[in-house]
Scaffold this motif. Structure first.
Motif, short mmCIF file in Angstrom:
data_model
loop_
_atom_site.label_atom_id
_atom_site.label_comp_id
_atom_site.label_asym_id
_atom_site.label_seq_id
_atom_site.Cartn_x
_atom_site.Cartn_y
_atom_site.Cartn_z
N TRP A 298 32.30 52.08 37.90
CA TRP A 298 31.76 50.86 38.48
C TRP A 298 31.45 51.04 39.96
N TYR A 299 30.40 50.38 40.41
CA TYR A 299 30.13 50.31 41.84
C TYR A 299 31.33 49.65 42.51
N GLU A 300 31.57 50.00 43.77
CA GLU A 300 32.74 49.49 44.48
C GLU A 300 32.82 47.96 44.37
N GLY A 301 33.96 47.49 43.92
CA GLY A 301 34.16 46.05 43.76
C GLY A 301 33.78 45.53 42.38
N GLY A 302 33.19 46.37 41.55
CA GLY A 302 32.75 45.93 40.23
C GLY A 302 33.82 46.15 39.17
N PRO A 303 33.64 45.58 38.00
CA PRO A 303 32.56 44.63 37.66
C PRO A 303 32.81 43.26 38.28
N THR A 304 31.74 42.55 38.55
CA THR A 304 31.86 41.26 39.22
C THR A 304 32.01 40.11 38.23
N SER A 305 31.63 40.33 36.98
CA SER A 305 31.67 39.25 35.99
C SER A 305 32.09 39.79 34.63
N SER A 306 33.39 39.84 34.38
CA SER A 306 33.90 40.33 33.10
C SER A 306 34.04 39.16 32.14
N GLU A 307 32.93 38.84 31.47
CA GLU A 307 32.91 37.74 30.52
C GLU A 307 31.77 37.97 29.54
N PRO A 308 31.81 37.35 28.35
CA PRO A 308 30.72 37.50 27.38
C PRO A 308 29.39 37.14 28.02
N GLY A 309 28.37 37.94 27.69
CA GLY A 309 27.05 37.72 28.27
C GLY A 309 26.76 38.65 29.43
N SER A 310 27.72 39.55 29.75
CA SER A 310 27.53 40.53 30.82
C SER A 310 27.33 41.92 30.22
N CYS A 311 26.37 42.67 30.76
CA CYS A 311 26.06 44.02 30.26
C CYS A 311 26.00 45.01 31.42
N VAL A 312 26.09 46.30 31.09
CA VAL A 312 26.13 47.35 32.11
C VAL A 312 24.72 47.84 32.42
N ASN A 313 24.41 47.87 33.70
CA ASN A 313 23.08 48.21 34.19
C ASN A 313 23.16 49.38 35.16
N PHE A 314 22.22 50.32 35.05
CA PHE A 314 22.13 51.45 35.98
C PHE A 314 20.91 51.29 36.87
N ARG A 315 21.05 51.65 38.14
CA ARG A 315 19.91 51.76 39.05
C ARG A 315 20.13 53.02 39.88
N PHE A 316 19.23 54.00 39.75
CA PHE A 316 19.37 55.26 40.45
C PHE A 316 18.71 55.18 41.83
N SER A 317 19.31 55.86 42.80
CA SER A 317 18.75 55.91 44.14
C SER A 317 19.08 57.26 44.74
N TYR A 318 18.77 57.44 46.02
CA TYR A 318 19.02 58.73 46.67
C TYR A 318 20.46 58.85 47.17
N THR A 319 21.29 57.89 46.87
CA THR A 319 22.68 57.96 47.29
C THR A 319 23.41 59.08 46.55
N ASP A 320 24.57 59.48 47.04
CA ASP A 320 25.38 60.49 46.39
C ASP A 320 26.02 59.91 45.12
N PHE A 321 26.25 60.77 44.14
CA PHE A 321 26.83 60.32 42.87
C PHE A 321 28.16 59.61 43.09
N TYR A 322 28.96 60.08 44.02
CA TYR A 322 30.29 59.53 44.21
C TYR A 322 30.28 58.27 45.07
N GLN A 323 29.11 57.89 45.57
CA GLN A 323 28.93 56.61 46.25
C GLN A 323 28.19 55.61 45.34
N TRP A 324 27.56 56.15 44.32
CA TRP A 324 26.83 55.34 43.35
C TRP A 324 27.79 54.77 42.31
N GLY A 325 27.38 53.75 41.58
CA GLY A 325 28.22 53.22 40.51
C GLY A 325 27.45 52.28 39.60
#
Length: 210
Positions: free
Chosen positions: A163-190
């Protein structure tokens, strides 16, 4: 899927062509402009981590999405095929159905190695980063109170997460996992959690390829 619904999925997808040794750089009036992709290695991760080998483009071994005018950008790794499809008009259920049209499923991420490979392919291919993608990750709607991979039943609890730092923000039915890639480092991404009704693209995977 009926014919009109299938055409809807196809028409909403704007995706890169899958060509051996090449990557998409721009789509202009339905014409794919591409450039040579020479890289065979991925950047070295922090010294406390393992460096994994790069994947190889092997499109002829990947599933074919029938009647799709643009093709899908696919990668072969670990005996499986991973396909990235971009759109702005598909919710989580629609993305799951789109993957089925190629005899694939929405992405499950079960190890850090697999997670890193998915990230690197998205980061270093123009046209794939800064785009939202659905995975099979979803908060249980069956009262299990857990995040799980809901590609095919029985659904699998998430034993590995990133998870991205602080995530997940909404652990409830109706929430799904989404990826967005950027130029950040893998270990800073989530990973991020979004309402499953939001629109995004899809990352599909096959069980195996020949």
């Amino acid at each position: 899927m009926n014919k009109n619904l299938f055409k809807f999925f196809v028409s909403t997808f704007t995706i890169g062509i899958c060509c051996a040794g090449r990557i998409p750089s721009q789509v202009n009036d339905g014409i794919i402009l591409s450039e040579t992709f020479e890289s065979t290695t991925i950047p070295t991760s922090p010294t406390t981590r393992t460096t994994w080998p790069a994947t190889t483009l092997r499109p002829k071994e990947c599933p074919f999405f029938e009647d799709n005018p643009y093709g899908v950008l696919c990668f072969y790794w670990g005996g499986q095929c991973y396909c990235y499809a971009k759109t702005s008009s598909t919710d989580w259920d629609g993305a799951k159905e789109f993957c089925r049209t190629g005899n694939m499923t929405l992405l499950n991420v079960e190890t850090e190695e697999e997670d890193y490979t998915i990230f690197i392919n998205g980061k270093y291919n123009p046209g794939l980063y800064y785009v939202d993608y659905w995975t099979a990750g979803r908060y249980s709607q069956e009262g299990k109170n857990q995040w799980e991979w809901a590609s095919t039943q029985p659904y699998i609890p998430m034993n590995y997460t990133h998870w991205y730092e602080g995530g997940p923000t909404s652990s409830e039915p109706g929430s799904c996992v989404n990826f967005r890639f950027s130029y950040t480092d893998f270990y800073q991404w989530g990973w991020s959690d979004y309402p499953c009704s939001n629109y995004a693209g899809a990352i599909c995977e096959s069980d195996s390829v020949i």
